[in-house]
Design an enzyme around this catalytic site. Sequence first.
Site, PDB file in Angstrom:
ATOM      1  N   ARG A 165      -4.814   7.115   0.840  1.00 55.33           N
ATOM      2  CA  ARG A 165      -3.960   5.962   0.593  1.00 55.33           C
ATOM      3  C   ARG A 165      -4.489   5.113  -0.553  1.00 55.33           C
ATOM      4  O   ARG A 165      -5.676   5.181  -0.927  1.00 55.33           O
ATOM      5  CB  ARG A 165      -3.876   5.120   1.854  1.00 55.33           C
ATOM      6  CG  ARG A 165      -5.208   4.630   2.426  1.00 55.33           C
ATOM      7  CD  ARG A 165      -5.633   3.246   2.002  1.00 55.33           C
ATOM      8  NE  ARG A 165      -4.656   2.224   2.314  1.00 55.33           N
ATOM      9  CZ  ARG A 165      -4.520   1.657   3.508  1.00 55.33           C
ATOM     10  NH1 ARG A 165      -5.337   1.999   4.504  1.00 55.33           N
ATOM     11  NH2 ARG A 165      -3.614   0.725   3.701  1.00 55.33           N
ATOM     12  N   CYS A 190       0.833  -1.200   0.000  1.00 57.04           N
ATOM     13  CA  CYS A 190       0.000   0.000   0.000  1.00 57.04           C
ATOM     14  C   CYS A 190       0.869   1.252   0.000  1.00 57.04           C
ATOM     15  O   CYS A 190       2.076   1.186   0.216  1.00 57.04           O
ATOM     16  CB  CYS A 190      -0.901   0.033   1.243  1.00 57.04           C
ATOM     17  SG  CYS A 190      -1.935  -1.418   1.451  1.00 57.04           S
ATOM     18  N   ASN A 203       0.602  -2.458   5.327  1.00 61.35           N
ATOM     19  CA  ASN A 203       1.261  -3.738   5.539  1.00 61.35           C
ATOM     20  C   ASN A 203       2.753  -3.555   5.854  1.00 61.35           C
ATOM     21  O   ASN A 203       3.434  -2.730   5.236  1.00 61.35           O
ATOM     22  CB  ASN A 203       1.096  -4.609   4.286  1.00 61.35           C
ATOM     23  CG  ASN A 203       1.264  -6.078   4.575  1.00 61.35           C
ATOM     24  OD1 ASN A 203       1.073  -6.531   5.692  1.00 61.35           O
ATOM     25  ND2 ASN A 203       1.613  -6.845   3.551  1.00 61.35           N
TER      26      ASN A 203
END
Length: 326
Positions: free
Chosen positions: A16, A2, A79
């Site tokens: 995001r 991400c 992550n």
Amino acid sequence: MCTAATYTSKDHYFGRNLDLEYSYDETVTVCPRRFPLTFRHVDDQPEHYAMIGMAYVAGGYPLFYDATNEKGLSMAGLNFPDNAAFLPCRNEANTYDVASFEIIPWLLGQCASVAEARKLLANTNVCNDNFAPQLPANPLHWMVDDGKECIVVEPLASGIRVYDNPVGVMTNNPTFDMQMTYLANFQGLDAGQGENRLAPGIDLHRYSRGMGSLGIPGGLDSASRFVKVAFTKLHSVSAEDESSSVSQFLHILGSVYQQRGCCDLGDGKYEITIYSSCVNATKGIYYYTTYDNPQVSGVDMHKENLDGSELVTYPLIEQQTFNMQN
């Protein structure tokens, strides 16, 4: 993997890309002030700041991927495999044992600024609780931003590490300090047309526009995305109206967008950008696009009853509409 970023024009924006090979049927979720936020090891929050974000609501509980509260404090979890270390609950005085899936609502529910969040994080232990057997804790780190300060929060085996984030972007591995070290390799790049520093006395023809950015990474790996989105964000220019600002922010995230087929995980699975979000943190408006629907959709938290006690969810609009002109 991400990418998260910030951007400021007249208002401040935070958002995001969620890059995964699967979806949990996440929804844009408004959590009003009187929705009871319960936590495993710290005090519950029967009343708190209202917030809006993207969440998977499981058993009535909002598992936020990213969110912004009514004070303009924003937070996103990305992550962080191999590096994230969630430790056992300490049960010690003056220590906040907070599960990884709780940390976004726990901080946004009570903090109005990065400074307030930083004080709590100094005594926080991200503990290793799973939400449920079928929903184990994901390895995460977080970016927290209020338009004046931005930090990265990384739970490591040695405990929480909080980094100042002067570039206002974050991706995944390696740790943030190493990302900034890698970024230093590209400090000679710029948005101009390039300067002949190799041989100033020799006429080297500029055969293309944009040669000032020659050498910027273009891969989908997290280190390359960190450099690319930092370069794009730090050189971005837009008008200050809402349409121009939101459009520009989504173009910033679009610089590291993941297309199906380019990140092959095997067994017919491909990591793609499930959604891109852009929240006007100043006004509490959450915008998003999805992989199959580039049309910008939005939810304004202030059009909901923020003194309510029930979550309000909006399923993502994933089917695009073609605007035929003939």
